[in-house]
Design an enzyme around this catalytic site. Structure first.
Site, mmCIF file in Angstrom:
data_model
loop_
_atom_site.group_PDB
_atom_site.id
_atom_site.type_symbol
_atom_site.label_atom_id
_atom_site.label_comp_id
_atom_site.label_asym_id
_atom_site.label_seq_id
_atom_site.Cartn_x
_atom_site.Cartn_y
_atom_site.Cartn_z
ATOM 1 N N ARG A 132 0.818 -1.238 0.000
ATOM 2 C CA ARG A 132 0.000 0.000 0.000
ATOM 3 C C ARG A 132 0.846 1.279 0.000
ATOM 4 O O ARG A 132 0.364 2.341 0.384
ATOM 5 C CB ARG A 132 -0.975 0.013 1.182
ATOM 6 N N LYS A 154 2.685 11.238 -11.700
ATOM 7 C CA LYS A 154 1.786 10.372 -12.484
ATOM 8 C C LYS A 154 2.510 9.052 -12.722
ATOM 9 O O LYS A 154 3.635 9.047 -13.238
ATOM 10 C CB LYS A 154 1.441 11.008 -13.826
ATOM 11 N N GLU A 196 8.613 17.151 -25.494
ATOM 12 C CA GLU A 196 8.036 17.541 -24.192
ATOM 13 C C GLU A 196 8.641 18.856 -23.698
ATOM 14 O O GLU A 196 8.026 19.570 -22.915
ATOM 15 C CB GLU A 196 8.241 16.430 -23.157
ATOM 16 N N LYS A 238 6.717 22.772 -15.032
ATOM 17 C CA LYS A 238 5.900 21.621 -14.608
ATOM 18 C C LYS A 238 5.623 21.695 -13.103
ATOM 19 O O LYS A 238 4.495 21.439 -12.654
ATOM 20 C CB LYS A 238 6.579 20.301 -14.985
ATOM 21 N N GLU A 248 -4.873 16.877 -11.405
ATOM 22 C CA GLU A 248 -5.475 17.232 -12.695
ATOM 23 C C GLU A 248 -6.981 17.422 -12.626
ATOM 24 O O GLU A 248 -7.744 16.808 -13.381
ATOM 25 C CB GLU A 248 -5.102 16.186 -13.759
ATOM 26 N N ARG A 252 -3.744 21.243 -14.745
ATOM 27 C CA ARG A 252 -2.677 20.300 -15.123
ATOM 28 C C ARG A 252 -2.891 19.692 -16.510
ATOM 29 O O ARG A 252 -1.928 19.302 -17.169
ATOM 30 C CB ARG A 252 -2.546 19.193 -14.069
ATOM 31 N N ASN A 256 -0.808 18.282 -21.279
ATOM 32 C CA ASN A 256 -1.089 17.275 -22.299
ATOM 33 C C ASN A 256 -1.262 17.879 -23.684
ATOM 34 O O ASN A 256 -1.878 17.262 -24.571
ATOM 35 C CB ASN A 256 -2.351 16.487 -21.924
ATOM 36 N N HIS A 259 -1.008 15.704 -26.733
ATOM 37 C CA HIS A 259 -1.073 14.306 -26.296
ATOM 38 C C HIS A 259 -2.355 13.595 -26.726
ATOM 39 O O HIS A 259 -2.373 12.375 -26.828
ATOM 40 C CB HIS A 259 -0.935 14.220 -24.772
ATOM 41 N N HIS A 263 -1.447 10.288 -28.229
ATOM 42 C CA HIS A 263 -1.792 8.982 -27.645
ATOM 43 C C HIS A 263 -2.533 8.120 -28.660
ATOM 44 O O HIS A 263 -2.355 6.899 -28.707
ATOM 45 C CB HIS A 263 -2.645 9.165 -26.389
ATOM 46 N N HIS A 276 6.747 7.982 -27.796
ATOM 47 C CA HIS A 276 5.791 8.904 -27.178
ATOM 48 C C HIS A 276 6.038 10.348 -27.654
ATOM 49 O O HIS A 276 5.108 11.041 -28.083
ATOM 50 C CB HIS A 276 5.917 8.801 -25.651
HETATM 51 P P1 NAD Z 1 11.726 5.038 -22.470
HETATM 52 O O1 NAD Z 1 11.632 4.941 -21.030
HETATM 53 O O2 NAD Z 1 11.234 3.905 -23.292
HETATM 54 O O3 NAD Z 1 13.233 5.338 -22.866
HETATM 55 C C1 NAD Z 1 13.574 5.481 -24.209
HETATM 56 C C2 NAD Z 1 14.704 4.519 -24.621
HETATM 57 O O4 NAD Z 1 15.944 5.055 -24.178
HETATM 58 C C3 NAD Z 1 14.602 3.134 -24.017
HETATM 59 O O5 NAD Z 1 15.043 2.196 -24.945
HETATM 60 C C4 NAD Z 1 15.554 3.219 -22.837
HETATM 61 O O6 NAD Z 1 16.042 1.966 -22.440
HETATM 62 C C5 NAD Z 1 16.645 4.070 -23.417
HETATM 63 N N1 NAD Z 1 17.458 4.808 -22.452
HETATM 64 C C6 NAD Z 1 17.042 5.399 -21.312
HETATM 65 N N2 NAD Z 1 18.037 6.131 -20.791
HETATM 66 C C7 NAD Z 1 19.096 5.980 -21.597
HETATM 67 C C8 NAD Z 1 20.412 6.490 -21.588
HETATM 68 N N3 NAD Z 1 20.813 7.368 -20.672
HETATM 69 N N4 NAD Z 1 21.266 6.101 -22.551
HETATM 70 C C9 NAD Z 1 20.851 5.237 -23.539
HETATM 71 N N5 NAD Z 1 19.603 4.751 -23.623
HETATM 72 C C10 NAD Z 1 18.749 5.124 -22.662
HETATM 73 O O7 NAD Z 1 10.961 6.336 -23.028
HETATM 74 P P2 NAD Z 1 10.872 7.845 -22.499
HETATM 75 O O8 NAD Z 1 10.779 8.664 -23.717
HETATM 76 O O9 NAD Z 1 11.907 8.154 -21.495
HETATM 77 O O10 NAD Z 1 9.481 7.858 -21.736
HETATM 78 C C11 NAD Z 1 8.268 7.618 -22.412
HETATM 79 C C12 NAD Z 1 7.260 7.136 -21.420
HETATM 80 O O11 NAD Z 1 7.048 8.148 -20.448
HETATM 81 C C13 NAD Z 1 5.923 6.815 -22.031
HETATM 82 O O12 NAD Z 1 5.453 5.591 -21.533
HETATM 83 C C14 NAD Z 1 5.036 7.946 -21.554
HETATM 84 O O13 NAD Z 1 3.685 7.567 -21.426
HETATM 85 C C15 NAD Z 1 5.642 8.292 -20.245
HETATM 86 N N6 NAD Z 1 5.380 9.646 -19.785
HETATM 87 C C16 NAD Z 1 4.925 9.798 -18.517
HETATM 88 C C17 NAD Z 1 4.717 11.072 -18.031
HETATM 89 C C18 NAD Z 1 4.301 11.254 -16.597
HETATM 90 O O14 NAD Z 1 3.945 12.370 -16.220
HETATM 91 N N7 NAD Z 1 4.359 10.230 -15.783
HETATM 92 C C19 NAD Z 1 4.958 12.185 -18.842
HETATM 93 C C20 NAD Z 1 5.405 11.988 -20.127
HETATM 94 C C21 NAD Z 1 5.626 10.697 -20.595
HETATM 95 N N1 GLY Z 2 2.816 14.737 -18.592
HETATM 96 C C1 GLY Z 2 1.583 15.309 -18.181
HETATM 97 C C2 GLY Z 2 1.429 15.444 -16.726
HETATM 98 O O1 GLY Z 2 2.314 15.124 -15.966
HETATM 99 O O2 GLY Z 2 0.409 15.888 -16.265
#
Ligand code: NAD
Ligand code: GLY
Length: 375
Positions: A132, A154, A196, A238, A248, A252, A256, A259, A263, A276
């Site tokens: 939890r 998030k 982003e 942010k 949100e 907030r 997006n 997005h 998405h 993404h």
């Molecule tokens: P990811 O986590 O898939 O990383 C991209 C690629 O880079 C992967 O292959 C990873 O292994 C590689 N990688 C990571 N760090 C590295 C480094 N230093 N050197 C070499 N390779 C490296 O993708 P991302 O773009 O980081 O994140 C996308 C995800 O984030 C999506 O799932 C999206 O929905 C999510 N997201 C969440 C929020 C939130 O607020 N929580 C906001 C935006 C996006």
């Molecule tokens: N990436 C959108 C949010 O964090 O609200």
């Protein structure tokens, strides 16, 4: 979102603070922070910590993090997940719970998310639900994760029918952005992160947009000072948004921008086919075009934004998701968006440069935009 209330600029050395009362936390930004054990001092005490990473990032950086954390935790465990958006699901999440239980981790165990947004979102969700709730720390290693996903709490996994559909709001204890980790990032991933970064300009800060236009080449060349400013300013904006609307209920949603279309592209193409950030890049062009057709911005603004997105190495046109009825397929996918209310899609639109608004738009107009912006 009013330009007059744009968040303040912090000094280049102080951590950016996300102000959420007792859940406030700092975002440390700098080069080689993984080599500095003091970055991880003062976290909740525990006998054990679990580092969650993936098959790409663990070989590059897990040893550095283990060395820094060994000063603070008696026992360190590591779980290495398969890499990729297509693994952001229940099966992979369960590997984290398997590791926690197999190692007998108690409710004080601290989780460290070492990786991009996929690792960060899944580790956060695991931390929110294991016993939890256990503390966790974000150690983002992609540009996208440093400027967005590691900040704000998030957490989620994907469902085949919709992106990030199962998750929780759960804040980390701290975010540590080591800019040196960006040196090993693939160029395509760097560009995805820039999507982003770019979004913060049109929704909140046109001075930042001016700066991005002047510095996009330096960012693509990974110049440290430019990256440091881009990460810091993105986190400031942010933090300012999330500090006002953590869960949100309104404001907030502006984060997006791009997005809703993005998405749909990710889900429609199959997770992992478009990154993404690539979906967000083309999605911002579509959302800006919708804003223009609604009379909220002029053509000069959409052209300017499109040019910046293109210079960042991102797609500016959406893919065809369905040869028979492409717009219909986008609309179908966008109705699953979390901002949708009663089946009505709500878009983040630009309401004059530097300001965003969330509102519905007539399906016929959205269809026109999709037809004009895809293929
Ligand atoms: P990811 O986590 O898939 O990383 C991209 C690629 O880079 C992967 O292959 C990873 O292994 C590689 N990688 C990571 N760090 C590295 C480094 N230093 N050197 C070499 N390779 C490296 O993708 P991302 O773009 O980081 O994140 C996308 C995800 O984030 C999506 O799932 C999206 O929905 C999510 N997201 C969440 C929020 C939130 O607020 N929580 C906001 C935006 C996006
Ligand atoms: N990436 C959108 C949010 O964090 O609200």
């Amino acid at each position: 979102m009013q330009a007059a209330t744009t968040p303040h600029l912090s000094s280049a050395t102080e951590p950016v603070c996300i102000d959420l009362g007792e859940r406030s936390y700092p975002i440390a930004i700098g080069a080689d922070l993984l080599l500095d054990a003091s970055q991880f001092a003062g976290l909740p005490s525990a006998s054990a910590a679990l580092i969650v990473s993936n098959t790409t990032v663990a070989p590059l950086y897990a040893q550095r993090l283990q060395a820094a954390l060994s000063a603070h935790y008696k026992t360190l465990h590591l779980v290495v997940l398969p890499d990729g958006e297509e693994h952001k699901n229940w099966q992979t999440l369960n590997l984290i719970f398997d590791a926690l239980l197999e190692h007998g981790c108690d409710r004080k165990t601290v989780l460290f998310a070492l990786g991009g947004g996929v690792v960060g979102d899944m580790t956060g969700f695991a931390a929110a639900s294991y016993m939890r709730g256990v503390p966790f720390v974000q150690v983002p290693t992609t540009l996208l994760a440093q400027v967005d996903s590691s900040v704000g709490g998030k957490t989620a996994i994907n469902h085949p029918l919709g992106k990030n559909m199962v998750g929780a709001f759960y804040q980390p204890q701290r975010v540590v952005c080591d800019l040196a980790t960006l040196d090993t990032l693939a160029p395509r991933e760097l560009s995805a992160g820039l999507a982003e970064v770019i979004k913060y300009g049109p929704i909140a800060d046109m001075v930042f947009m001016d700066w991005l236009e002047a510095n996009i080449d330096a960012l693509l060349a990974r110049e440290r000072t430019a990256l440091a400013h881009a990460v810091r300013r993105s986190c400031e904006i942010k933090a300012w948004v999330v500090g006002q609307d953590e869960r949100e209920s309104g404001l907030r949603a502006v984060l997006n921008f791009g997005h809703t279309f993005g998405h749909a592209i990710e889900a429609g193409m199959g997770y992992g086919a478009w990154l993404h950030g690539e979906g967000v890049g083309a999605g911002m062009v579509m959302a800006a075009e919708l804003s223009r057709r609604l009379g909220l911005v002029d053509a000069a603004f959409t052209e300017r934004l499109t040019a910046l997105i293109e210079r960042a190495g991102l797609p500016v046109r959406g893919p065809i998701l369905d040869a028979a009825d492409n717009a219909g397929r986008y609309l179908e996918l966008m109705r699953v968006d979390k901002k949708a209310e009663g089946g009505e899609i709500r878009f983040v639109l630009i309401d004059g440069p530097g300001q965003a608004v969330v509102r519905a738009a007539p399906d016929a107009l959205v269809r026109e935009v999709i037809d004009a912006c895809c293929g």
